[in-house]
Structure formats: structure tokens, C-alpha cells
Design an enzyme around this catalytic site. Structure first.
Site, mmCIF file in Angstrom:
data_model
loop_
_atom_site.group_PDB
_atom_site.id
_atom_site.type_symbol
_atom_site.label_atom_id
_atom_site.label_comp_id
_atom_site.label_asym_id
_atom_site.label_seq_id
_atom_site.Cartn_x
_atom_site.Cartn_y
_atom_site.Cartn_z
ATOM 1 C CG HIS A 1 47.704 -17.445 -36.637
ATOM 2 N ND1 HIS A 1 46.661 -17.510 -35.736
ATOM 3 C CD2 HIS A 1 48.114 -18.725 -36.815
ATOM 4 C CE1 HIS A 1 46.460 -18.773 -35.379
ATOM 5 N NE2 HIS A 1 47.330 -19.528 -36.030
ATOM 6 C CD GLU B 1 44.176 -14.588 -36.368
ATOM 7 O OE1 GLU B 1 44.817 -15.466 -36.984
ATOM 8 O OE2 GLU B 1 44.280 -14.417 -35.142
ATOM 9 C CD GLU C 1 50.297 -14.171 -35.255
ATOM 10 O OE1 GLU C 1 49.410 -13.419 -35.722
ATOM 11 O OE2 GLU C 1 50.072 -15.019 -34.373
ATOM 12 C CG HIS D 1 42.862 -17.507 -33.900
ATOM 13 N ND1 HIS D 1 44.152 -17.134 -33.603
ATOM 14 C CD2 HIS D 1 42.516 -18.418 -32.945
ATOM 15 C CE1 HIS D 1 44.570 -17.779 -32.522
ATOM 16 N NE2 HIS D 1 43.586 -18.576 -32.117
#
Length: 416
Positions: free
Chosen positions: A297, A176, A373, A173
């Protein structure tokens, strides 16, 4: 004039405007708690036809929270909508552009480091320099090129033959940035640290690392739109990009979007994107050596396990993975008391599909598959200040030391 303004907003959302930096002056970020079906359907409609709004998380189910970027001319409308739906919301960021400006001050000329976020070119140059300095330990190869013809590089670190393998991917992504910053810090630590626990990690496992899986999107987030998520393939006249972490085979589209303008657009078919194809092809050359597939992430401070698709089952070794995730969570909390929540994607976050976490475990039977995350779960979201790069990386290293030690006691990483 009205038509021109509307068209510019549409182009901004679609990612068509290139070259000129997208700004978010006085844009606000609200956290919204979706409690019932009426609220969910309303926000799903708003996400599909955003007219200036931007969702940091896609509203896919009830009993979840999403962060919504609201432009200044929509403040009154958003308040009216929230009141009508009786939705609980709170202001997280009063001026998004101020946050972005503080995150990315004018680029200095100092040497590569972790006090600021680096460009794709800087990351690749630094990696090549490390390979030149440590040729018997590090190697790098280009596993393919992106749609815009940028290299996708894979780094291998191996101190001796016969080690079990760990695979790490970062920046699938685009926005990020903390993910590629953390992975380069870890590479440096594995090469230079004298700490015995770090040396054990570096020298007794082989590391296969994709520092930037999505180079086009990452470059675009640096040069044009800080909040860009997807790759840059033009799948329609107005809408660019596919969410590559929804594009992998295995329960594809079982928790993603078929709408090209949506941030979680899964693509027209599984593995439609050249970057996805490159990643799959590379992973298939090393999969027999990999015991742990690890995604980096942000944000939210989660340790996520398979599976995430609609109606997902639990992995066969669910209890093992939960124990290992708990060890990782304890590791994350050791140094700075940073608290991580752990569990399957569907249980603790939301329904999604086509992720590499699900694909590696479900499709390739990689024994352990997890997603970190990273920070934060507070006001910064994707725009994490650069003074948190090193603390985030340090606690990630602590988590990895703890989780691999736990996994080894449970019989993992014993391949020869």
C-alpha cells in the site's frame, strides 16, 4: 447555475463523471491533527458531506492526522473552520494538479520500465512476455474478472518444488500506483539479479502475486480521476465503489463506513464485491502453502501487523511478528535511510476492519501477515514522483531479504 455546479462537484466526489480527466488546479492539501472529540466529529461530518473536500485518510479517531484536499472556493471556509475548532493544520501541497502533472508527463513510447508509471494493459502485456520468456519458472492465470470485465491476474514464480510460499497483493486501492510498479520491479529482479541474497529469495520461496487486485479502479485512476481509491461498482444512484480493503470477512464493519459515498465504504455485506470473491477463492486454493501474506500500500512508511478492528486483540504470535517487522524496518533504512514505523494497524495507524491483513491471519491462520505502506510521509502522498519508483522498490527488496531471513531463524518457512 449554482445547482449545476453543486451537482458537478457531487458527481466528481461520487465518481460518476467518466472519460473527461478530473483536474485539481490550485487545490491545496492540508494536514490536520485531530486532537479531541469535537474536532473529530466536525471532520467526520465534513467527510460525510464533503461538498468538494476530499480526505486522503478517513477521520476515525482522535490523536490522528489526516490530509484533506481543499478546493479553491473552500479556502476561506477551511481556514474559518480550522480557527473555530482550534485545530493544528499545515499546508502540505499548494497546487495538487502541478504535483499530478509532474508525476505523469505525456506517455513516452519507450519500452516497459520503472522510470514512469505503467497502465494496466502495459503491466499485463509485460507479465505475459515474462511468462513466455521464463515458462519453467513463471506462470500466470486469470482468477476472475472485475465488475467492468477486466481480468484479475495472478502470477506464480517457482524455481523448484517444495518451497514455502509468500503471497503479495498490490493495487487493491486504485490510486496507490507505486504498489504495482514495485511488484513488477521485484518480479524482474527475481528473474534477472545475480546478487546471492536476491537469488536465495527468488529460488527458495514460491511467490504468488496479484499485481493489480482492483483493475477497474486502477484504470479509472489513470484515465479519469488520479485520486480514485475504490472499485467501480455502482452501489447507489450517485456513489460508485467499495473500499475493497474493508470488504473482507472477519470483524467486517468494525472500523469502516456504511455510507456508500465514503472512501472507506465497506460494502453492503462482507465479500460483496466480485473482485473480493475472486481473491478469496484464489487464496483458498493456495493458503496451505503460504507462510507470509504481504500487502503493498501507500503511503506513510509503515509496517502494519494484525489487527486493526475496533477493540482489536493482538495476534498470538505478536512478539514474533514485531521482531520480524523490526528486521524489515531495519532493511528499509539500510540503503536510503528511509524510516518505517511498525506495529499493529490499530496501534500505529488507526482503527479499520475488513482488511486482507486481518483476514488472512485471523480467518485463515496464515502465520505471518503484514502490510507495507510505502513512501512517502512528506509532501507527495499518493502522488509519488516516478523517479522514486526504483529507490522505493530497492529498499522494499532490502526489507524483504531482512525480514525473511529473520523469520527463518525463528522457525518460520520450514514447511516442506
Amino acid at each position: 447555475m449554482v445547482f449545476k455546479s453543486a451537482f458537478l462537484l457531487l458527481c466528481l466526489a461520487a465518481g460518476m463523471l467518466q472519460g473527461e480527466q478530473v483536474r485539481y488546479d490550485n487545490y491545496r492539501v492540508y494536514e490536520v491533527a485531530i486532537a479531541n472529540r469535537q474536532q473529530l466529529e466536525a471532520f467526520q461530518h465534513l467527510e460525510r458531506y464533503p461538498d468538494g473536500y476530499l480526505f486522503w485518510e478517513s477521520p476515525v479517531q482522535t490523536n490522528m492526522k489526516v490530509n484533506i484536499v481543499v478546493p479553491p472556493h473552500k479556502f476561506a471556509e477551511f481556514e474559518e473552520l480550522s480557527g473555530h475548532l482550534e485545530v493544528a493544520s499545515r499546508l502540505r501541497v499548494p497546487n495538487l494538479q502541478q504535483l499530478i502533472d509532474e508525476e505523469s508527463p505525456k506517455k513516452s513510447r519507450r519500452a516497459f520500465g520503472w522510470e514512469e508509471y505503467q497502465t494496466l494493459e502495459d503491466i499485463y502485456t509485460w507479465i505475459d512476455e515474462q511468462v513466455a520468456q521464463y515458462p519453467n519458472i513463471l506462470s500466470v492465470e486469470t482468477i476472475g474478472r472485475s465488475y467492468e470485465n477486466r481480468e484479475v491476474k495472478a502470477v506464480k514464480m517457482s524455481y523448484k518444488s517444495g518451497n514455502p510460499g509468500v503471497f503479495i497483493e498490490a493495487n487493491i486501492h486504485a490510486r496507490e500506483w507505486i504498489t504495482s510498479a514495485t511488484v513488477t520491479w521485484l518480479i524482474n529482479e527475481f528473474l534477472t539479479s545475480t546478487d546471492p541474497s536476491v537469488r536465495d529469495l527468488a529460488e527458495n520461496y514460491d511467490w504468488y502475486i496479484l499485481p493489480v487486485v482492483n483493475p477497474d479502479g486502477f484504470h479509472y485512476s489513470k484515465e479519469t480521476n488520479r485520486l480514485w481509491r475504490k472499485n467501480r461498482y455502482p452501489h447507489s444512484v450517485l456513489c460508485y465503489g467499495v473500499d475493497m480493503n474493508r470488504n473482507f470477512p472477519g470483524h467486517w464493519m468494525g472500523g469502516a463506513s456504511p455510507v456508500a459515498c465514503n472512501d472507506i465504504f465497506a460494502g453492503p455485506e462482507p465479500a460483496s464485491e466480485i473482485e473480493t470473491k475472486n481473491t478469496i477463492a484464489y487464496y483458498e486454493t493456495i493458503v496451505d502453502r503460504i507462510e507470509l501474506h504481504l500487502q503493498f500500500h501507500s503511503y506513510g512508511q509503515y509496517i502494519l501487523l494484525p489487527y486493526g478492528y475496533q477493540g482489536a486483540d493482538y495476534p498470538d504470535n505478536y512478539s514474533d511478528q514485531m521482531e520480524i517487522a523490526k528486521a524489515a524496518a531495519d532493511g528499509f533504512a539500510t540503503r536510503y535511510n528511509t524510516r518505517y514505523t511498525y506495529g499493529t494497524i490499530a496501534d500505529v495507524l488507526y482503527v479499520d476492519s475488513g482488511s486482507t491483513t486481518d483476514w488472512s491471519h485471523g480467518y485463515h491462520k496464515t502465520p505471518l501477515s503484514m502490510c507495507f505502506e510505502f513512501r512517502d510521509n512528506g509532501p507527495y502522498g499518493f502522488v509519488l514522483p516516478p523517479d522514486q519508483i526504483i529507490p522505493n522498490a530497492e529498499e522494499t527488496l532490502d526489507a524483504m531479504i531482512a525480514m525473511l531471513a529473520k523469520a527463518k531463524t525463528m522457525g518460520y518457512f520450514n514447511r516442506t
